[in-house]
Write a protein that holds these residues in place. Structure first.
Motif, PDB file in Angstrom:
ATOM      1  N   LEU A 178       1.040  -1.252   0.151  1.00 24.82           N
ATOM      2  CA  LEU A 178      -0.059  -0.040   0.060  1.00 24.82           C
ATOM      3  C   LEU A 178       0.757   1.314   0.023  1.00 24.82           C
ATOM      4  CD1 LEU A 178      -2.919  -0.869   2.244  1.00 24.82           C
ATOM      5  CD2 LEU A 178      -3.168   0.031   0.056  1.00 24.82           C
ATOM      6  N   GLN A 179       1.743   1.152   0.881  1.00 29.52           N
ATOM      7  CA  GLN A 179       2.928   2.497   0.844  1.00 29.52           C
ATOM      8  C   GLN A 179       3.513   2.609  -0.225  1.00 29.52           C
ATOM      9  OE1 GLN A 179       2.993   4.842   2.995  1.00 29.52           O
ATOM     10  NE2 GLN A 179       4.829   5.751   2.033  1.00 29.52           N
ATOM     11  N   ARG A 180       4.047   1.595  -1.040  1.00 28.98           N
ATOM     12  CA  ARG A 180       4.751   1.578  -2.154  1.00 28.98           C
ATOM     13  C   ARG A 180       3.805   1.956  -3.232  1.00 28.98           C
ATOM     14  NH1 ARG A 180       8.959   2.414  -3.218  1.00 28.98           N
ATOM     15  NH2 ARG A 180       9.791   0.530  -4.834  1.00 28.98           N
ATOM     16  N   MET A 181       2.712   1.637  -3.544  1.00 30.22           N
ATOM     17  CA  MET A 181       1.617   2.112  -4.539  1.00 30.22           C
ATOM     18  C   MET A 181       1.414   3.624  -4.098  1.00 30.22           C
ATOM     19  SD  MET A 181       0.345   1.286  -7.373  1.00 30.22           S
ATOM     20  CE  MET A 181       0.352  -0.581  -6.963  1.00 30.22           C
ATOM     21  N   TRP A 182       1.444   4.047  -3.184  1.00 26.27           N
ATOM     22  CA  TRP A 182       1.383   5.367  -2.824  1.00 26.27           C
ATOM     23  C   TRP A 182       2.440   6.224  -3.132  1.00 26.27           C
ATOM     24  CZ3 TRP A 182      -2.208   8.204   0.650  1.00 26.27           C
ATOM     25  CH2 TRP A 182      -1.922   9.542   1.157  1.00 26.27           C
ATOM     26  N   GLU A 183       3.647   5.793  -2.863  1.00 23.90           N
ATOM     27  CA  GLU A 183       4.824   6.350  -3.496  1.00 23.90           C
ATOM     28  C   GLU A 183       4.972   6.457  -5.133  1.00 23.90           C
ATOM     29  OE1 GLU A 183       7.946   4.089  -1.817  1.00 23.90           O
ATOM     30  OE2 GLU A 183       7.619   4.907   0.245  1.00 23.90           O
ATOM     31  N   LEU A 184       4.545   5.528  -5.625  1.00 24.26           N
ATOM     32  CA  LEU A 184       4.492   5.431  -7.197  1.00 24.26           C
ATOM     33  C   LEU A 184       3.803   6.230  -7.627  1.00 24.26           C
ATOM     34  CD1 LEU A 184       5.339   3.934  -9.853  1.00 24.26           C
ATOM     35  CD2 LEU A 184       3.620   2.121  -9.194  1.00 24.26           C
ATOM     36  N   ALA A 185       2.430   6.183  -7.077  1.00 27.52           N
ATOM     37  CA  ALA A 185       1.269   7.262  -7.713  1.00 27.52           C
ATOM     38  C   ALA A 185       1.709   8.539  -7.374  1.00 27.52           C
ATOM     39  CB  ALA A 185      -0.043   7.207  -6.935  1.00 27.52           C
ATOM     40  N   GLU A 186       2.302   8.924  -6.222  1.00 29.32           N
ATOM     41  CA  GLU A 186       2.720  10.470  -6.140  1.00 29.32           C
ATOM     42  C   GLU A 186       3.860  10.768  -7.055  1.00 29.32           C
ATOM     43  OE1 GLU A 186       3.837  12.806  -2.161  1.00 29.32           O
ATOM     44  OE2 GLU A 186       5.023  10.986  -2.353  1.00 29.32           O
ATOM     45  N   SER A 187       4.670   9.791  -7.448  1.00 25.05           N
ATOM     46  CA  SER A 187       5.916  10.093  -8.502  1.00 25.05           C
ATOM     47  C   SER A 187       5.130  10.347  -9.883  1.00 25.05           C
ATOM     48  CB  SER A 187       6.757   8.877  -8.261  1.00 25.05           C
ATOM     49  OG  SER A 187       6.263   7.718  -9.250  1.00 25.05           O
ATOM     50  N   LEU A 188       4.136   9.589 -10.168  1.00 20.56           N
ATOM     51  CA  LEU A 188       3.536   9.844 -11.343  1.00 20.56           C
ATOM     52  C   LEU A 188       2.315  10.936 -11.610  1.00 20.56           C
ATOM     53  CD1 LEU A 188       2.631   5.980 -11.996  1.00 20.56           C
ATOM     54  CD2 LEU A 188       4.315   7.450 -13.323  1.00 20.56           C
ATOM     55  N   GLY A 189       2.484  11.884 -10.388  1.00 20.80           N
ATOM     56  CA  GLY A 189       1.558  13.016 -10.512  1.00 20.80           C
ATOM     57  C   GLY A 189       0.258  12.874  -9.611  1.00 20.80           C
ATOM     58  N   GLY A 190       0.007  11.746  -8.956  1.00 19.02           N
ATOM     59  CA  GLY A 190      -1.194  11.688  -8.247  1.00 19.02           C
ATOM     60  C   GLY A 190      -1.311  12.537  -7.198  1.00 19.02           C
ATOM     61  N   ASP A 191      -2.609  13.043  -6.822  1.00 21.99           N
ATOM     62  CA  ASP A 191      -2.671  14.171  -5.803  1.00 21.99           C
ATOM     63  C   ASP A 191      -2.974  13.418  -4.578  1.00 21.99           C
ATOM     64  OD1 ASP A 191      -3.425  16.301  -4.410  1.00 21.99           O
ATOM     65  OD2 ASP A 191      -5.234  16.957  -5.490  1.00 21.99           O
ATOM     66  N   MET A 192      -1.844  13.270  -3.798  1.00 29.05           N
ATOM     67  CA  MET A 192      -1.866  12.636  -2.599  1.00 29.05           C
ATOM     68  C   MET A 192      -2.437  13.500  -1.327  1.00 29.05           C
ATOM     69  SD  MET A 192      -0.880  10.391  -4.475  1.00 29.05           S
ATOM     70  CE  MET A 192      -0.838   8.934  -3.270  1.00 29.05           C
ATOM     71  N   LYS A 193      -2.769  14.768  -1.554  1.00 30.16           N
ATOM     72  CA  LYS A 193      -3.341  15.418  -0.636  1.00 30.16           C
ATOM     73  C   LYS A 193      -4.828  15.812  -0.763  1.00 30.16           C
ATOM     74  CE  LYS A 193       1.118  18.019   0.295  1.00 30.16           C
ATOM     75  NZ  LYS A 193       1.580  19.270   0.433  1.00 30.16           N
ATOM     76  N   ALA A 194      -5.360  15.211  -1.683  1.00 30.30           N
ATOM     77  CA  ALA A 194      -7.000  15.413  -1.962  1.00 30.30           C
ATOM     78  C   ALA A 194      -7.481  14.674  -0.846  1.00 30.30           C
ATOM     79  CB  ALA A 194      -7.001  14.594  -3.202  1.00 30.30           C
ATOM     80  N   ALA A 195      -8.778  15.285  -0.273  1.00 29.36           N
ATOM     81  CA  ALA A 195      -9.576  14.819   0.756  1.00 29.36           C
ATOM     82  C   ALA A 195      -9.899  13.790   0.800  1.00 29.36           C
ATOM     83  CB  ALA A 195     -10.854  15.822   0.827  1.00 29.36           C
ATOM     84  N   LYS A 196     -10.209  12.971  -0.485  1.00 28.44           N
ATOM     85  CA  LYS A 196     -10.741  11.607  -0.555  1.00 28.44           C
ATOM     86  C   LYS A 196      -9.359  10.470  -0.232  1.00 28.44           C
ATOM     87  CE  LYS A 196     -10.338  11.077  -5.605  1.00 28.44           C
ATOM     88  NZ  LYS A 196     -11.060  10.527  -6.848  1.00 28.44           N
ATOM     89  N   VAL A 197      -8.167  10.957  -0.543  1.00 31.17           N
ATOM     90  CA  VAL A 197      -7.285  10.274  -0.592  1.00 31.17           C
ATOM     91  C   VAL A 197      -6.735  10.319   1.092  1.00 31.17           C
ATOM     92  CG1 VAL A 197      -4.546  10.012  -1.124  1.00 31.17           C
ATOM     93  CG2 VAL A 197      -6.190  10.721  -2.785  1.00 31.17           C
ATOM     94  N   THR A 198      -6.632  11.228   1.620  1.00 27.83           N
ATOM     95  CA  THR A 198      -6.024  11.538   2.889  1.00 27.83           C
ATOM     96  C   THR A 198      -7.252  10.840   3.936  1.00 27.83           C
ATOM     97  OG1 THR A 198      -6.859  13.638   3.149  1.00 27.83           O
ATOM     98  CG2 THR A 198      -4.626  13.482   2.668  1.00 27.83           C
ATOM     99  N   ASP A 199      -8.470  10.949   3.339  1.00 32.07           N
ATOM    100  CA  ASP A 199      -9.487  10.391   4.254  1.00 32.07           C
ATOM    101  C   ASP A 199      -9.518   8.912   4.184  1.00 32.07           C
ATOM    102  OD1 ASP A 199     -10.489  12.867   5.007  1.00 32.07           O
ATOM    103  OD2 ASP A 199     -12.335  13.017   3.694  1.00 32.07           O
ATOM    104  N   ALA A 200      -9.323   8.324   3.139  1.00 33.09           N
ATOM    105  CA  ALA A 200      -9.219   6.931   3.085  1.00 33.09           C
ATOM    106  C   ALA A 200      -8.183   6.437   3.666  1.00 33.09           C
ATOM    107  CB  ALA A 200      -8.999   6.526   1.303  1.00 33.09           C
ATOM    108  N   LYS A 201      -7.036   6.850   3.743  1.00 31.86           N
ATOM    109  CA  LYS A 201      -5.705   6.398   4.531  1.00 31.86           C
ATOM    110  C   LYS A 201      -6.422   6.548   6.124  1.00 31.86           C
ATOM    111  CE  LYS A 201      -0.673   6.771   5.165  1.00 31.86           C
ATOM    112  NZ  LYS A 201       0.243   7.498   4.749  1.00 31.86           N
ATOM    113  N   LYS A 202      -6.788   7.496   6.311  1.00 29.42           N
ATOM    114  CA  LYS A 202      -7.401   7.493   7.956  1.00 29.42           C
ATOM    115  C   LYS A 202      -8.453   6.487   8.139  1.00 29.42           C
ATOM    116  CE  LYS A 202      -9.655  10.639  11.316  1.00 29.42           C
ATOM    117  NZ  LYS A 202     -10.144  12.061  11.540  1.00 29.42           N
ATOM    118  N   ARG A 203      -9.199   6.254   7.296  1.00 26.81           N
ATOM    119  CA  ARG A 203     -10.278   5.235   7.594  1.00 26.81           C
ATOM    120  C   ARG A 203      -9.834   3.792   7.475  1.00 26.81           C
ATOM    121  NH1 ARG A 203     -13.471   4.386   3.339  1.00 26.81           N
ATOM    122  NH2 ARG A 203     -12.604   5.697   1.994  1.00 26.81           N
TER     123      ARG A 203
END
Length: 347
Positions: A178-203
């Motif tokens: 999960l962490q590795r896919m997060w890092e890969l998505a971030e490197s590819l331009g994913g919006d890792m600060k989007a509310a739905k992304v951060t909320d999902a991690k918290k959930r």
């Protein structure tokens, strides 16, 4: 799949051919050469400058710019989609026989991607080349770095067209990929600060704590991970599958076939005839939800219907190849926590 035919399958083929796959897949590498940029609607296309990513084979893939034409295994593409990264092409289970999205496609609009192959050993190399791929991304279910669903027969041709990235889902807990896919998505331009992304991690973190508490409060509840094919029932061990390893670490009490029994399944699972499906006592049964496996509602074997957990209605689904985004992993954890909280001791 009979024992005789199982013996003829490769380690990867065993898992891709139906029920066995439900128990954790068992079962290329490419350098950092440049490739043609064909454009994409991915948010990554807005990011400029050189790009590099060190994958789980230890290979550092380097390109002059962030990949725009991405081709990925369906489950990987579904995870990237959740982080705002689009792909051009996919390979692996993408649509069912009735044309609907496969469970492994997640929330992707499959009408907007080129499907290079929908089943095991399918990969249209010509279509792949026509996409002018910048990078190919897949998961890996062994220690050798074998890219999942990239056919052995054409892997060399595929490797020449674009570099590849492998994310390991072998013998580690779910939080690692999960962490590795997060890092890969971030490197590819994913919006890792989007509310739905951060909320999902918290959930996900909250769901994990809920499961930990449920397992601690109900240590006597025994859980079995299974998958069904026409001829055999497969009982998964927990030592190699990312989801089961994580759940076990949180305290879930799993049925664990002995190593000798799992030898035929490469250490992943034990194969049982339907006559012996009651070999292990279980209070909850988690069943593979992939289209390659027979679903519980369609199992007609009398021995299955007589299992205490089945009679008690304590059968839940399991994603044996989890889509590696926090959003998609939350319900996997929550469903197991709820099942344990509500389970009756029937074994």
């Amino acid at each position: 799949m009979s024992n005789a035919s199982t013996a003829r399958f490769s380690r990867r083929g065993i898992l891709a051919a139906g029920g066995a796959l439900g128990l954790g897949a068992l079962v290329t590498a490419c350098g950092s050469e440049d490739s043609t940029d064909g454009g994409s609607d991915s948010k990554a296309s807005a990011k400029s400058g050189p790009w590099s990513f060190k994958d789980d084979r230890g290979k550092n893939v380097q390109l002059d710019k962030v990949p725009a034409n991405i081709v990925a295994f369906t489950g990987v593409a579904a995870a990237l989609h959740d982080y705002g990264v689009s792909v051009k092409g996919v390979f692996g289970p993408t649509k069912t026989q009735d044309g609907k999205p496969d469970v492994q496609a997640g929330d992707m609009d499959i009408s907007k991607v080129t499907i290079l192959g929908n089943t095991w050993d399918q990969f249209n190399v010509e279509k792949y080349a026509a996409l002018a791929p910048d990078v190919l991304i897949s998961t890996m279910f062994d220690s050798a770095g074998t890219l999942w669903y990239v056919p052995e027969a054409s892997k060399d041709k595929i490797a020449k067209l674009a570099p590849s990235v492998g994310i390991s889902v072998y013998d580690r807990q779910l939080t690692a990929p999960l962490q590795r896919m997060w890092e890969l998505a971030e490197s590819l331009g994913g919006d890792m600060k989007a509310a739905k992304v951060t909320d999902a991690k918290k959930r996900f973190e909250e769901a994990s704590e809920r499961l930990r508490k449920a397992a601690k409060a109900h240590p006597d509840i025994k859980v079995m991970a299974g998958s069904a094919s026409q001829e055999l029932f497969y009982v998964s061990g927990t030592n190699l599958s990312v989801d089961l390893e994580y759940f076990k670490a949180l305290g879930v009490n799993f049925v664990e076939p002995p190593a000798k029994a799992k030898a035929e399944g490469g250490g992943w699972f034990e194969s049982l005839s339907w006559e012996n499906v009651d070999k292990y006592a279980a209070d909850i049964i988690m069943m593979d939800d992939r289209s390659s496996a027979i679903q519980p509602a369609n199992i007609t074997e009398a021995t299955w219907k007589k299992l205490p957990a089945v009679k008690a209605g304590q059968v839940i689904s399991r994603s044996a190849e989890p889509i590696l985004s926090y959003d998609k992993c939350v319900p996997l954890v929550e469903n197991l926590a709820k099942a344990i909280e509500n389970a009756k001791k029937v074994s």
